[in-house]
Design a protein around this motif. Structure first.
Motif, short mmCIF file in Angstrom:
data_model
loop_
_atom_site.label_atom_id
_atom_site.label_comp_id
_atom_site.label_asym_id
_atom_site.label_seq_id
_atom_site.Cartn_x
_atom_site.Cartn_y
_atom_site.Cartn_z
N VAL A 26 65.65 40.56 -20.95
CA VAL A 26 64.20 40.64 -20.83
C VAL A 26 63.64 39.30 -21.32
O VAL A 26 63.76 38.98 -22.50
CB VAL A 26 63.62 41.80 -21.65
N ALA A 27 63.08 38.52 -20.40
CA ALA A 27 62.52 37.21 -20.71
C ALA A 27 61.01 37.32 -20.81
O ALA A 27 60.35 37.76 -19.85
CB ALA A 27 62.91 36.20 -19.64
N LEU A 28 60.45 36.92 -21.94
CA LEU A 28 59.03 37.14 -22.22
C LEU A 28 58.32 35.83 -22.53
O LEU A 28 58.70 35.09 -23.45
CB LEU A 28 58.88 38.09 -23.41
N GLY A 32 49.30 34.87 -23.64
CA GLY A 32 48.79 35.58 -22.47
C GLY A 32 49.70 36.70 -22.02
O GLY A 32 49.34 37.46 -21.11
N THR A 33 50.87 36.81 -22.64
CA THR A 33 51.82 37.88 -22.30
C THR A 33 52.10 38.75 -23.52
O THR A 33 51.82 39.94 -23.53
CB THR A 33 53.13 37.27 -21.75
N LEU A 34 52.62 38.14 -24.57
CA LEU A 34 52.79 38.86 -25.84
C LEU A 34 51.53 38.79 -26.70
O LEU A 34 51.24 39.71 -27.45
CB LEU A 34 53.96 38.27 -26.64
N LEU A 35 50.80 37.69 -26.58
CA LEU A 35 49.62 37.46 -27.42
C LEU A 35 48.36 37.36 -26.57
O LEU A 35 48.37 36.72 -25.52
CB LEU A 35 49.77 36.16 -28.22
N ILE A 250 58.61 38.42 -17.53
CA ILE A 250 57.18 38.75 -17.53
C ILE A 250 56.40 37.53 -18.00
O ILE A 250 56.71 36.94 -19.04
CB ILE A 250 56.87 39.95 -18.45
N GLY A 251 55.37 37.15 -17.24
CA GLY A 251 54.56 36.00 -17.61
C GLY A 251 53.20 36.02 -16.94
O GLY A 251 52.92 36.88 -16.09
N ASP A 252 52.38 35.03 -17.28
CA ASP A 252 51.01 35.03 -16.76
C ASP A 252 50.52 33.69 -16.26
O ASP A 252 49.41 33.61 -15.71
CB ASP A 252 50.04 35.50 -17.86
N ARG A 265 63.71 40.72 -11.34
CA ARG A 265 62.38 41.33 -11.27
C ARG A 265 61.41 40.44 -12.04
O ARG A 265 61.52 40.29 -13.26
CB ARG A 265 62.38 42.74 -11.83
N GLY A 266 60.48 39.83 -11.34
CA GLY A 266 59.46 38.99 -11.95
C GLY A 266 58.13 39.72 -11.93
O GLY A 266 57.65 40.14 -10.87
N VAL A 267 57.53 39.86 -13.10
CA VAL A 267 56.30 40.65 -13.24
C VAL A 267 55.19 39.78 -13.81
O VAL A 267 55.37 39.13 -14.85
CB VAL A 267 56.54 41.88 -14.15
#
Length: 303
Positions: A26-28, A32-35, A250-252, A265-267
């Motif tokens: 799980v790459a985070l 803007g994603t965690l914070l 997961i990123g923004d 899976r890119g979210v």
């Protein structure tokens, strides 16, 4: 992966994994994603919500490797690992017997890979940023320039950046010294310009020999050519023996585009710009609605 009906974390139809799929990595992204940043919020900016914290630990307890992947410099990422209590085993003082189970971190948009704790750089890419920086300054002569200086836990800057935009100490330094030696990443910021202006300038100049990412504002990150979060994560997966098809990312931001395309899976986060959402396999809730937890709950449900 085949197409299918959107799962509970997908806010629009997208590409769905095969039945029974569960991410091994799980790459985070962080900001803007965690914070979440909210003007006037009562909580400190670097706050992990309980829902996100719990979901990440459920994924970890199920055997998934958690990897932080950010444009931040390394010194700005260890505090997030500490907030997440990653890893649980060992400590900087006594990391055994789980020394090899330390957290993998992809920093500086893929230019720096390190293990933590204790902090240990295991791979770094550098480049000559001087031509690209000079070219940008010809069009934006009042722009701010920064490069990481690990010895001070901060940055060398030509002028001070606005408060909160860089983590760590800022040491005012002539441009010639900032880019006078190979660097892993350079930030150029023009508070009087716009992201669109920077994108037009960068496209016009070509900027051969470097890769660049334009952020939400008039902020451009220069990196070695061919280096991105995706290349950094590929290095991590090679070490872990994991195929990219088994990665959830997961990123923004625009600096997440390569990572979202590379991962199985890119979210995209719900508040991400359209360019990022279109590039992703799925879109989760916004950072203010614990989008990371919404996505992770699908693959690592509560007991």
């Amino acid at each position: 992966m085949g197409a299918g009906a959107p799962g509970p974390s997908s806010l629009r139809p997208g590409v769905e994994p095969a039945p029974g799929w569960q991410p091994k990595v799980v790459a985070l992204d962080i900001d803007g994603t965690l914070l979440a940043w909210v003007d006037g919020q009562e909580l400190p900016y670097e706050t992990i919500t309980p829902a996100v914290y719990d979901a990440i630990h459920r994924a970890r307890d199920a055997g998934a490797h958690i990897v932080l992947a950010s444009g931040r410099s390394p010194h700005g990422m260890t505090t997030i690992a500490d907030l997440l209590d990653l890893p649980l085993e060992g400590s900087p003082e006594d990391p055994t017997p789980d020394y090899d189970d330390r957290l993998w971190v992809v920093a500086a948009n893929g230019s720096v890979l390190f293990r933590y704790p204790p902090f240990e750089v295991v791979h770094e890419e550098t480049f000559d940023a001087a031509p690209a920086v000079r070219a940008i300054l010809e069009h934006h002569p009042d722009a701010l320039v920064a490069a990481e200086e690990r010895a001070i836990g901060g940055y060398l800057v030509n002028r001070l950046f606005p408060e909160g935009e860089l983590t760590g100490e800022q040491v005012v330094t002539p441009i010639e010294e900032i880019v006078g030696q190979p660097v892993n990443r350079v930030v150029v910021r023009d508070p009087e310009s716009t992201a669109e202006d920077f994108m037009e300038t960068a496209a016009k100049l070509g900027l051969h020999g470097t890769d660049y990412v334009v952020g939400w504002s008039a902020w451009i990150d220069f990196a070695p050519e061919g280096i991105s979060k995706a290349s950094g994560l590929q290095h991590v997966c090679d070490k872990l023996g994991v195929d990219p098809a088994d990665v959830l990312a997961i990123g923004d931001g625009r600096n997440d585009l390569e990572m979202l395309a590379w991962a199985g899976r890119g979210v995209a986060m719900g508040q991400a710009i359209e360019e990022v959402q279109v590039a992703a396999d799925a879109v989760t809730a916004t950072v203010h609605d614990d989008g990371v937890a919404v996505e992770l709950d699908r693959w690592f449900p509560r007991g």
